[in-house]
Write a protein that holds these residues in place. Sequence first.
Motif, PDB file in Angstrom:
ATOM      1  N   MET A 716       0.851  -1.319   0.117  1.00  0.00           N
ATOM      2  CA  MET A 716      -0.034   0.011   0.045  1.00  0.00           C
ATOM      3  C   MET A 716       0.644   1.274   0.122  1.00  0.00           C
ATOM      4  SD  MET A 716      -3.189   0.752   0.098  1.00  0.00           S
ATOM      5  CE  MET A 716      -4.123   1.876   0.439  1.00  0.00           C
ATOM      6  N   GLU A 717       1.856   1.184   0.888  1.00  0.00           N
ATOM      7  CA  GLU A 717       2.977   2.389   0.877  1.00  0.00           C
ATOM      8  C   GLU A 717       3.619   2.693  -0.425  1.00  0.00           C
ATOM      9  OE1 GLU A 717       2.571   0.042   2.963  1.00  0.00           O
ATOM     10  OE2 GLU A 717       1.453   1.307   4.626  1.00  0.00           O
ATOM     11  N   GLU A 718       3.457   1.809  -1.351  1.00  0.00           N
ATOM     12  CA  GLU A 718       4.443   2.041  -2.556  1.00  0.00           C
ATOM     13  C   GLU A 718       3.561   2.690  -3.605  1.00  0.00           C
ATOM     14  OE1 GLU A 718       5.753  -1.945  -4.022  1.00  0.00           O
ATOM     15  OE2 GLU A 718       6.731  -2.358  -2.288  1.00  0.00           O
ATOM     16  N   LEU A 719       2.188   2.718  -3.383  1.00  0.00           N
ATOM     17  CA  LEU A 719       1.194   3.105  -4.412  1.00  0.00           C
ATOM     18  C   LEU A 719       1.068   4.784  -3.969  1.00  0.00           C
ATOM     19  CD1 LEU A 719      -1.601   0.533  -4.437  1.00  0.00           C
ATOM     20  CD2 LEU A 719       0.430   0.755  -5.988  1.00  0.00           C
ATOM     21  N   ARG A 720       0.812   5.763  -5.118  1.00  0.00           N
ATOM     22  CA  ARG A 720       0.653   7.055  -5.014  1.00  0.00           C
ATOM     23  C   ARG A 720      -0.351   7.240  -6.244  1.00  0.00           C
ATOM     24  NH1 ARG A 720       5.750   6.615  -7.196  1.00  0.00           N
ATOM     25  NH2 ARG A 720       6.035   8.178  -9.094  1.00  0.00           N
ATOM     26  N   VAL A 721      -0.865   8.738  -6.108  1.00  0.00           N
ATOM     27  CA  VAL A 721      -1.390   9.176  -7.154  1.00  0.00           C
ATOM     28  C   VAL A 721      -0.403   9.128  -8.607  1.00  0.00           C
ATOM     29  CG1 VAL A 721      -2.647  11.145  -8.159  1.00  0.00           C
ATOM     30  CG2 VAL A 721      -3.021  10.632  -5.743  1.00  0.00           C
ATOM     31  N   GLY A 722      -1.065   8.695  -9.709  1.00  0.00           N
ATOM     32  CA  GLY A 722      -0.249   8.552 -10.873  1.00  0.00           C
ATOM     33  C   GLY A 722       0.350   7.247 -11.093  1.00  0.00           C
ATOM     34  N   THR A 723       0.178   6.243 -10.015  1.00  0.00           N
ATOM     35  CA  THR A 723       0.777   4.872 -10.032  1.00  0.00           C
ATOM     36  C   THR A 723      -0.137   4.055 -11.217  1.00  0.00           C
ATOM     37  OG1 THR A 723       1.863   4.854  -8.175  1.00  0.00           O
ATOM     38  CG2 THR A 723       1.568   2.847  -9.080  1.00  0.00           C
ATOM     39  N   LEU A 724       0.407   3.284 -12.071  1.00  0.00           N
ATOM     40  CA  LEU A 724      -0.160   2.278 -13.039  1.00  0.00           C
ATOM     41  C   LEU A 724      -0.394   1.122 -12.378  1.00  0.00           C
ATOM     42  CD1 LEU A 724       1.096   2.848 -16.527  1.00  0.00           C
ATOM     43  CD2 LEU A 724      -1.081   3.705 -15.549  1.00  0.00           C
ATOM     44  N   VAL A 725      -1.402   0.300 -12.390  1.00  0.00           N
ATOM     45  CA  VAL A 725      -1.576  -0.903 -11.377  1.00  0.00           C
ATOM     46  C   VAL A 725      -2.629  -1.784 -12.175  1.00  0.00           C
ATOM     47  CG1 VAL A 725      -1.605   0.262  -9.111  1.00  0.00           C
ATOM     48  CG2 VAL A 725      -3.919   0.068 -10.327  1.00  0.00           C
ATOM     49  N   ARG A 726      -2.344  -3.087 -12.001  1.00  0.00           N
ATOM     50  CA  ARG A 726      -3.113  -4.117 -12.603  1.00  0.00           C
ATOM     51  C   ARG A 726      -4.074  -4.471 -11.600  1.00  0.00           C
ATOM     52  NH1 ARG A 726      -1.421  -6.292 -17.447  1.00  0.00           N
ATOM     53  NH2 ARG A 726       0.556  -5.752 -18.179  1.00  0.00           N
ATOM     54  N   PHE A 727      -5.095  -4.951 -12.162  1.00  0.00           N
ATOM     55  CA  PHE A 727      -6.392  -5.420 -11.098  1.00  0.00           C
ATOM     56  C   PHE A 727      -7.310  -6.046 -12.120  1.00  0.00           C
ATOM     57  CE2 PHE A 727      -7.449  -1.150 -13.032  1.00  0.00           C
ATOM     58  CZ  PHE A 727      -8.750  -1.467 -13.500  1.00  0.00           C
ATOM     59  N   SER A 728      -8.187  -6.664 -11.238  1.00  0.00           N
ATOM     60  CA  SER A 728      -9.562  -7.446 -11.491  1.00  0.00           C
ATOM     61  C   SER A 728     -10.717  -6.736 -11.119  1.00  0.00           C
ATOM     62  CB  SER A 728      -9.547  -8.818 -11.344  1.00  0.00           C
ATOM     63  OG  SER A 728      -8.569  -9.662 -11.361  1.00  0.00           O
ATOM     64  N   VAL A 729     -11.847  -6.995 -11.682  1.00  0.00           N
ATOM     65  CA  VAL A 729     -12.938  -6.157 -11.061  1.00  0.00           C
ATOM     66  C   VAL A 729     -14.033  -7.113 -10.682  1.00  0.00           C
ATOM     67  CG1 VAL A 729     -14.919  -4.593 -11.944  1.00  0.00           C
ATOM     68  CG2 VAL A 729     -12.611  -4.381 -12.803  1.00  0.00           C
ATOM     69  N   VAL A 730     -14.821  -6.960  -9.432  1.00  0.00           N
ATOM     70  CA  VAL A 730     -15.639  -7.686  -9.208  1.00  0.00           C
ATOM     71  C   VAL A 730     -16.918  -6.925  -8.676  1.00  0.00           C
ATOM     72  CG1 VAL A 730     -14.210  -9.516  -7.818  1.00  0.00           C
ATOM     73  CG2 VAL A 730     -15.056  -7.291  -6.639  1.00  0.00           C
ATOM     74  N   ASP A 731     -18.153  -7.402  -8.976  1.00  0.00           N
ATOM     75  CA  ASP A 731     -19.480  -6.715  -8.723  1.00  0.00           C
ATOM     76  C   ASP A 731     -19.885  -6.782  -7.080  1.00  0.00           C
ATOM     77  OD1 ASP A 731     -19.669  -5.702 -11.411  1.00  0.00           O
ATOM     78  OD2 ASP A 731     -20.661  -7.727 -11.914  1.00  0.00           O
ATOM     79  N   THR A 732     -20.047  -5.584  -6.715  1.00  0.00           N
ATOM     80  CA  THR A 732     -20.698  -5.410  -5.338  1.00  0.00           C
ATOM     81  C   THR A 732     -22.125  -4.806  -5.130  1.00  0.00           C
ATOM     82  OG1 THR A 732     -19.752  -3.560  -4.601  1.00  0.00           O
ATOM     83  CG2 THR A 732     -18.308  -5.422  -4.635  1.00  0.00           C
ATOM     84  N   GLU A 733     -22.597  -4.901  -3.952  1.00  0.00           N
ATOM     85  CA  GLU A 733     -23.705  -4.190  -3.844  1.00  0.00           C
ATOM     86  C   GLU A 733     -23.628  -2.887  -4.025  1.00  0.00           C
ATOM     87  OE1 GLU A 733     -25.302  -5.114   0.297  1.00  0.00           O
ATOM     88  OE2 GLU A 733     -25.718  -6.943  -0.187  1.00  0.00           O
ATOM     89  N   ARG A 734     -22.721  -2.169  -3.982  1.00  0.00           N
ATOM     90  CA  ARG A 734     -22.339  -0.845  -4.222  1.00  0.00           C
ATOM     91  C   ARG A 734     -21.914  -0.572  -5.438  1.00  0.00           C
ATOM     92  NH1 ARG A 734     -19.704   1.526   1.590  1.00  0.00           N
ATOM     93  NH2 ARG A 734     -21.530   1.049   2.751  1.00  0.00           N
ATOM     94  N   GLY A 735     -21.730  -1.852  -6.383  1.00  0.00           N
ATOM     95  CA  GLY A 735     -21.036  -1.329  -7.729  1.00  0.00           C
ATOM     96  C   GLY A 735     -19.733  -2.234  -7.980  1.00  0.00           C
ATOM     97  N   PRO A 736     -19.143  -1.784  -9.313  1.00  0.00           N
ATOM     98  CA  PRO A 736     -17.788  -2.509  -9.290  1.00  0.00           C
ATOM     99  C   PRO A 736     -16.807  -2.212  -8.421  1.00  0.00           C
ATOM    100  CG  PRO A 736     -18.885  -1.652 -11.555  1.00  0.00           C
ATOM    101  CD  PRO A 736     -19.595  -0.947 -10.272  1.00  0.00           C
ATOM    102  N   ARG A 737     -15.874  -2.936  -8.043  1.00  0.00           N
ATOM    103  CA  ARG A 737     -14.833  -2.800  -7.154  1.00  0.00           C
ATOM    104  C   ARG A 737     -13.794  -3.516  -7.711  1.00  0.00           C
ATOM    105  NH1 ARG A 737     -15.246  -3.482  -0.737  1.00  0.00           N
ATOM    106  NH2 ARG A 737     -12.777  -3.862  -0.213  1.00  0.00           N
ATOM    107  N   ALA A 738     -12.428  -3.088  -7.498  1.00  0.00           N
ATOM    108  CA  ALA A 738     -11.141  -3.401  -7.916  1.00  0.00           C
ATOM    109  C   ALA A 738     -10.496  -4.175  -6.871  1.00  0.00           C
ATOM    110  CB  ALA A 738     -10.146  -2.353  -8.191  1.00  0.00           C
ATOM    111  N   THR A 739      -9.933  -5.562  -7.381  1.00  0.00           N
ATOM    112  CA  THR A 739      -9.650  -6.514  -6.666  1.00  0.00           C
ATOM    113  C   THR A 739      -8.136  -7.036  -7.121  1.00  0.00           C
ATOM    114  OG1 THR A 739     -10.089  -8.468  -5.249  1.00  0.00           O
ATOM    115  CG2 THR A 739     -10.765  -8.532  -7.122  1.00  0.00           C
TER     116      THR A 739
END
Length: 745
Positions: A716-739
Motif C-alpha cells: 500500500m505504501e508503494e502506491l501513490r497518485v499516478g501509479t499504474l496498477v493491474r487489477f481485476s473487477v468484482v461486482d458488489t452491492e455498491r457497484g464494481p470494485r477493484a480487487t
Amino acid sequence: MDADPSWEPLVELPEQVSFAVHNLPSPEYDETGLVGRSTEVQQLIELLNRRREPVITITGEGGIGKTALAIQVASELADDPARPFEAILWTSLKNEKLTANGIRDIAGAAQDLTGAIVPLGQALDTGFDGSLNDLADALQDLRVLVVFDNLETIGGLDFSTLYEALPDSVTYLITSRVGIGEYERRYPLGKLQKVDSLRLLNDFIRARRVDSLRKLSSGTRAEIVDRLRHSPLVIRWFVLAVEAGQEPVALIRDQREVLEFCVRSVYESLTKPAFDVLAALSVLGRPVTSDELVLLLEKRIDEVNAGLQELIRGSLVRRESTGIPGDLTLLVTLTETASAFFARGVTLDPDLSQRIMRRDTEYRIIEERRSVEAAARSLAPIVVRVRGPQDVPTAQILRNALLVSQSRDFEAALAEIDRARKLNPDFWEVDRVDGFVRAAGGEYASATVAYRSAHAKADEEGKAVVSYFLAGHLSRNLRDVESAIVYAKEAHRVLDVADTAVALGNYLVWTRHFEAGIQLIEPVVKDAEGKLKLIALSSLSQAYRRWASYAADEEKNPALQYQRGRRGLDIALAAIEAGVIDTRLRDEACECATQAILGAAGCLAASLSLAGLGEWLDRFATVLVRLAGARRWPQLFVAITQLYRKRGAPVAAGRLRNLAHELDESGDPERAGVVAAGAVVGEVVSMQPAYGFIRHPRFPSNLFFHRDDLLDSGSMEELRVGTLVRFSVVDTERGPRATNVAKAH
C-alpha cells in the motif's frame, strides 16, 4: 510682615493705561502668568493685525488654554501704542466652570443671542440695552475686535446673522471647541510642552503654597503632568483640589468630572457618522487612516469624512503624519482627553464594538496574506500591490472586487472598484483590477482602456505588473499576440520571475519562435512548484506539440514531428506519473502523442526509417490507459488506426491499435464481464491511508479498492497518485470494485 502676615503697604499702584477701550476680564492665570504660549500669542497678534481673515477661531479640546490665550492676545493688542483697534469688546458664553469641588454653573451666563450682544454694547456704553442692529450702529466706522469666548455653548447663536449685521471694520477672535465653519480661519491649539506643563505646575504649587505637593520629587511631578495630559485647566484643578484637602492619587485615578467638563458637551452633540468614527477609534485604540475607517465601518467615504471633520472641529481627534519619509498620509487618532473620556465615561454598543473588532481582525489577516504574496512577487490576479500603508484599505476593496468577480457578479465587482476609485483615484491598481474584471466580463475595449490607464499611472515595477496582465488580455481576448509580446518583454525585463518567463515563452511559441519560447519555459519546469509548475509543464508540452505540428505543416519533416511530439509527451507523462492530476495536462499529453504517431505514420509513408519505433510503441502501450477518455482521445485513436494501416508498420502498431480499440469501448456494460475476467491496467487517481480509487475508461466513476484488495497488503505504501496498477473487477452491492490490485511493472 513677620509680626502681621496680613499687613499690606498703604500704596496704590497706578492702573496700566490701555490705548483701546475694552472690557477684558482679569485672567485666571494671574498667579502664574501665561506659561508656554509666547509663540502662539505673537502668531495670533500678527494674524489679527494683518486683517486678511476677519474671523480667527482658536480651537482645541476643553481645558487646553484657549480662553487664557485669547485674553493675553486681546490684552496686548489693547496695550499696543500703535492702536490697531480702537475698541476690544469681550463677551464670555461660558455657562459652567470647573472648581476644586466639581463643575458649577455660572450665574447670569448668556443663554441666547440677545444675552451675548448686550455685554458687547455695554463695553462702549454702560446703559446699552439694544438689539443687534443698535450694536451695528454703535460700531460703525470703528476698528473693533470682538472676542467671543466659548462660542459653542450657545446653541441658538447664529454667527452668520451677527457677522452679516456688524460693520466690515469689525474683526473677530473666537474660542470654540468645535469651530464655526466657513467664515473662520482656524487656529488649532495643542497641549502644552512638557517643560511648560512642569513650570505651570511648579509655579501654581508655589503660588498656592500647597506643602504636600511642594515636597514631591521632580520625577513624580513629571509623571503627574503626563497623567494630567499637559492640560493647563486640569493642572490648575489638580492643585486647587489638593489644596482643598483631596488625595492626589485619587484625583489622578478618577478624573471623571474633569473629563465631563472638557468633553461631554461636544460628545453629546455629535451626529451618528461622527459618533461611529469616534467609537471605531476608541475600539481600535491605534491611529488609522480615513481610508481604513471607510473599510472597517463599511460606510461611504463622504459619511466618514463628514464624521471626521466634525470630530476635528470638536477637538476630539487629531491628524498626525506616519513618520515615514516621503509619506504624505495622515493618521487619525483620539486626543488624550477624548481617549480618557471614552475609557472612563462611555459604554459603547457591544454589537458595534464586536463588529469593528471582527472587521479589524479580518483586515489584518488579509493584509498579512497580501503582503506575503506581494513580497513573493506573485502575479496572481488576486494579489494587489501597494505603494505604501495609505493604499492598504483600497487594496482590500480591490481584492474583494476580484473575489466577487469570480462568481461572475461583475456588476457588484465594478461597484467595489468604483468605491476604491473614489477613495484612491490616482492608484494604478484600481485601473489594473478594473481592466481585469472588465476583460473577464467580456468588455474587451473598456478593459484595454483601463489597462493602459493603469500603465500610465504606475511606476516602473507597477508598469511591469500591468504589462503582464495587459499582454495576457491582448493575446487571449484580442488575439493581438505581437503587441502582447512587447508588453510581456517589458514585464519580464523588470520582474524576471517564473510567471513572466512562462507568459513570454508562450507568446513566442504562438508566433512560432519555438526555441526562444522553450528556453524561457524549461527552467521554470525545473525550479517551480505547485500551480505554477503545472502551468509551466502544460506550456512546455504545448510548445513541443506546436513545434511538432509546425514540422509537419511548414517544414514537411515527419521525423521532426515524431521527435518533437515524443518530447512533449514525455514531459506531460512524467508529470502525470508523478501524481499531477490535471485535465488540460492529460489533453496536452494526448495531443503530443497524436503528433508523434502521425509523424511516425508520415515517415512510413515517405519510406523513412525510424530507429526503435516498435520498442517505443510497446512502451507507449503500457501507459495508453492514462490517455483513454481524455477530451483529445478521439484524435489519438484515429492516429493510432492510421499508423496501423500504413505499409511497413511494425507489429507493435497492431498491438497498440487493439489496446486502443479495447480502451475506446469505455462504459459498455455488456463488456463488464470481459473486464472482470482478467487483469487490466488502470491509473491510481486518489489515495488514502487505507483505500484508493483507480481510473479506467470503462468505469467513468472510478473504481474503489481497499488495502485488503491488494495482492500484497504491504505494498500500500508503494502506491501513490499516478501509479499504474493491474487489477481485476468484482461486482458488489455498491457497484464494481477493484480487487487483486498490484503495481504494474
